[in-house]
Motif scaffolding. Structure first.
Motif, PDB file in Angstrom:
ATOM      1  N   CYS A 114       0.829  -1.212   0.000  1.00 43.68           N
ATOM      2  CA  CYS A 114       0.000   0.000   0.000  1.00 43.68           C
ATOM      3  C   CYS A 114       0.862   1.260   0.000  1.00 43.68           C
ATOM      4  O   CYS A 114       0.521   2.257  -0.631  1.00 43.68           O
ATOM      5  N   SER A 115       1.972   1.211   0.712  1.00 47.81           N
ATOM      6  CA  SER A 115       2.862   2.384   0.747  1.00 47.81           C
ATOM      7  C   SER A 115       3.446   2.659  -0.639  1.00 47.81           C
ATOM      8  O   SER A 115       3.426   3.798  -1.127  1.00 47.81           O
ATOM      9  N   ILE A 116       3.960   1.606  -1.282  1.00 52.16           N
ATOM     10  CA  ILE A 116       4.535   1.791  -2.622  1.00 52.16           C
ATOM     11  C   ILE A 116       3.444   2.116  -3.637  1.00 52.16           C
ATOM     12  O   ILE A 116       3.632   2.949  -4.531  1.00 52.16           O
ATOM     13  N   GLY A 117       2.275   1.462  -3.509  1.00 51.29           N
ATOM     14  CA  GLY A 117       1.182   1.727  -4.430  1.00 51.29           C
ATOM     15  C   GLY A 117       0.660   3.144  -4.335  1.00 51.29           C
ATOM     16  O   GLY A 117       0.307   3.754  -5.356  1.00 51.29           O
ATOM     17  N   ALA A 118       0.592   3.686  -3.118  1.00 58.15           N
ATOM     18  CA  ALA A 118       0.161   5.078  -2.950  1.00 58.15           C
ATOM     19  C   ALA A 118       1.155   6.031  -3.604  1.00 58.15           C
ATOM     20  O   ALA A 118       0.760   7.009  -4.264  1.00 58.15           O
ATOM     21  N   ALA A 128       6.636   7.388 -12.510  1.00 59.18           N
ATOM     22  CA  ALA A 128       5.407   6.595 -12.614  1.00 59.18           C
ATOM     23  C   ALA A 128       5.503   5.589 -13.757  1.00 59.18           C
ATOM     24  O   ALA A 128       5.047   4.437 -13.628  1.00 59.18           O
ATOM     25  N   SER A 129       6.102   5.995 -14.876  1.00 58.41           N
ATOM     26  CA  SER A 129       6.219   5.101 -16.028  1.00 58.41           C
ATOM     27  C   SER A 129       7.106   3.901 -15.694  1.00 58.41           C
ATOM     28  O   SER A 129       6.773   2.750 -16.033  1.00 58.41           O
ATOM     29  N   ILE A 130       8.228   4.138 -15.024  1.00 57.44           N
ATOM     30  CA  ILE A 130       9.137   3.045 -14.655  1.00 57.44           C
ATOM     31  C   ILE A 130       8.456   2.078 -13.696  1.00 57.44           C
ATOM     32  O   ILE A 130       8.505   0.855 -13.866  1.00 57.44           O
ATOM     33  N   ILE A 131       7.792   2.619 -12.668  1.00 55.29           N
ATOM     34  CA  ILE A 131       7.112   1.769 -11.681  1.00 55.29           C
ATOM     35  C   ILE A 131       6.010   0.952 -12.348  1.00 55.29           C
ATOM     36  O   ILE A 131       5.868  -0.250 -12.081  1.00 55.29           O
ATOM     37  N   ASN A 132       5.251   1.573 -13.216  1.00 55.08           N
ATOM     38  CA  ASN A 132       4.131   0.874 -13.855  1.00 55.08           C
ATOM     39  C   ASN A 132       4.607  -0.261 -14.760  1.00 55.08           C
ATOM     40  O   ASN A 132       4.032  -1.365 -14.742  1.00 55.08           O
ATOM     41  N   HIS A 133       5.642  -0.010 -15.566  1.00 51.72           N
ATOM     42  CA  HIS A 133       6.134  -1.055 -16.456  1.00 51.72           C
ATOM     43  C   HIS A 133       6.777  -2.200 -15.661  1.00 51.72           C
ATOM     44  O   HIS A 133       6.595  -3.381 -16.006  1.00 51.72           O
ATOM     45  N   ARG A 178      -2.426   1.280  -6.345  1.00 53.18           N
ATOM     46  CA  ARG A 178      -2.124   2.282  -7.376  1.00 53.18           C
ATOM     47  C   ARG A 178      -3.362   2.637  -8.188  1.00 53.18           C
ATOM     48  O   ARG A 178      -3.671   3.815  -8.412  1.00 53.18           O
ATOM     49  N   ASP A 179      -4.111   1.618  -8.624  1.00 57.86           N
ATOM     50  CA  ASP A 179      -5.318   1.878  -9.422  1.00 57.86           C
ATOM     51  C   ASP A 179      -6.369   2.624  -8.611  1.00 57.86           C
ATOM     52  O   ASP A 179      -7.036   3.533  -9.123  1.00 57.86           O
ATOM     53  N   MET A 180      -6.528   2.250  -7.342  1.00 56.07           N
ATOM     54  CA  MET A 180      -7.516   2.918  -6.496  1.00 56.07           C
ATOM     55  C   MET A 180      -7.142   4.371  -6.244  1.00 56.07           C
ATOM     56  O   MET A 180      -7.985   5.273  -6.307  1.00 56.07           O
ATOM     57  N   VAL A 181      -5.863   4.616  -5.968  1.00 49.51           N
ATOM     58  CA  VAL A 181      -5.407   5.982  -5.716  1.00 49.51           C
ATOM     59  C   VAL A 181      -5.594   6.840  -6.961  1.00 49.51           C
ATOM     60  O   VAL A 181      -6.023   8.003  -6.870  1.00 49.51           O
ATOM     61  N   ARG A 182      -5.315   6.277  -8.128  1.00 51.11           N
ATOM     62  CA  ARG A 182      -5.484   7.046  -9.367  1.00 51.11           C
ATOM     63  C   ARG A 182      -6.944   7.408  -9.616  1.00 51.11           C
ATOM     64  O   ARG A 182      -7.251   8.531 -10.045  1.00 51.11           O
ATOM     65  N   ARG A 183      -7.847   6.478  -9.319  1.00 53.79           N
ATOM     66  CA  ARG A 183      -9.272   6.782  -9.494  1.00 53.79           C
ATOM     67  C   ARG A 183      -9.730   7.856  -8.517  1.00 53.79           C
ATOM     68  O   ARG A 183     -10.445   8.784  -8.900  1.00 53.79           O
ATOM     69  N   GLU A 184      -9.316   7.729  -7.278  1.00 54.01           N
ATOM     70  CA  GLU A 184      -9.750   8.697  -6.274  1.00 54.01           C
ATOM     71  C   GLU A 184      -9.089  10.061  -6.478  1.00 54.01           C
ATOM     72  O   GLU A 184      -9.670  11.089  -6.145  1.00 54.01           O
ATOM     73  N   TYR A 185      -7.860  10.058  -7.025  1.00 55.35           N
ATOM     74  CA  TYR A 185      -7.115  11.303  -7.166  1.00 55.35           C
ATOM     75  C   TYR A 185      -7.778  12.253  -8.161  1.00 55.35           C
ATOM     76  O   TYR A 185      -7.544  13.465  -8.116  1.00 55.35           O
TER      77      TYR A 185
END
Length: 297
Positions: A114-118, A128-133, A178-185
């Motif tokens: 959760c810490s890294i995903g946030a 963000a691109s490096i982490i996502n890939h 990560r997906d949840m934070v992006r939706r809420e953001y």
């Protein structure tokens, strides 16, 4: 309780109460919850009521069948294994090791993930691109295969297998967080908090995290069943807990030699793994359905 509070709770139930009301309507999920509660009580209280230890040997009762068999003995309710160890004691302690270790490592994986995903969800640009890939590449590999690779590096043993499964589960929590934070953001309440001068950390802990709790509970429930299967699989392959440890997967591995002579020695720990995973999956599926129905109301 004041009268107004009673009516508020009755006609305007809290989100937790709404979720529980929806969960209760699913009788299969409710049965899974009762079964899971039984395993929790077994793990916490079972060892206190056992007349034998998991490593105690009785040379006069080798391969004794369960008590319901004509040749069985009530003193050994589930029978004994090839060196006279009580199977009930070993199954109970095996549930304690497998379930307890899985719960601990899922909690640790959830905190780290959760810490890294946030951080990944709130990052932009090259980071963000490096982490996502990197995350997408790791998510394509099964957790058990990742765990086997890590155990091959760290060495065999229960503790190393726990670290391996923890590292294998972390990407799943990163992905969902990560997906949840992006939706809420992107939502208005987060935009309002940013315009009010709130930092990213404050936005996450005070605005986004409360809306993620239910999703994290469902994800942790599903990860718990994966962790139980992976710990048992590593023990069965002699990569995790080693004999004479009463871990369920290691018990299955030990019982292979006597499977045809004493089928109870392999069926009982196998049934314990099956029921644990089944009950957890039923509860997780029931929670997911209850949350979806509550949102759609």
């Amino acid at each position: 309780m004041p009268k107004s509070s009673f009516y508020d709770e009755e006609f305007y139930p809290s989100p937790v109460r709404q979720t529980w009301n929806e969960f209760q309507r699913n009788h299969i999920a409710l049965a899974g919850l009762w079964c899971l509660g039984f395993f929790v009580l077994l793990v916490l209280l079972g060892p206190w009521f056992l007349p034998f230890g998991p490593l105690d040997q009785n040379t006069d009762a080798i391969l004794l069948p369960p008590a319901w068999d004509a040749n069985g003995d009530v003193a050994h309710l589930f029978g004994t294994d090839g060196i006279g160890r009580d199977l009930l004691a070993r199954v109970v302690h095996g549930c304690q090791i497998t379930f307890g270790a899985s719960f601990f490592l899922v909690l640790l994986a959830m905190l780290v993930g959760c810490s890294i995903g946030a951080y990944a969800g709130m990052s932009r640009g090259l980071r963000a691109s490096i982490i996502n890939h990197l995350l997408d590449a790791i998510m394509a590999i099964p957790t058990l295969l990742i765990a086997i690779i890590i155990v091959a590096i760290l060495g065999t043993g229960l503790m190393n297998s726990m670290w391996a499964i923890t590292l294998a589960l972390i990407p799943q929590f990163i992905h969902h967080t990560r997906d949840m934070v992006r939706r809420e953001y992107r939502k208005e309440y987060v935009t309002a908090a940013r315009l009010d001068g709130a930092s990213d950390a404050r936005i996450f802990f005070h605005s986004i995290l409360p809306n993620m709790i239910e999703m994290l509970v469902v994800q942790a429930t599903m990860a718990l069943s994966v962790a139980i299967l992976d710990i048992s699989a590593l023990g069965f392959l002699n990569l995790g807990a080693q004999s004479p440890s009463p871990e369920l997967g290691a018990m299955l591995s030990d019982a292979l030699e006597t499977a045809y002579v004493a089928p109870w020695s392999i069926s009982l720990p196998g049934a314990a793994i099956f029921l644990m995973v089944l009950s957890i999956n039923l509860v997780g599926d029931g929670l997911r359905t209850a949350l979806k129905n509550r949102v759609n109301q």
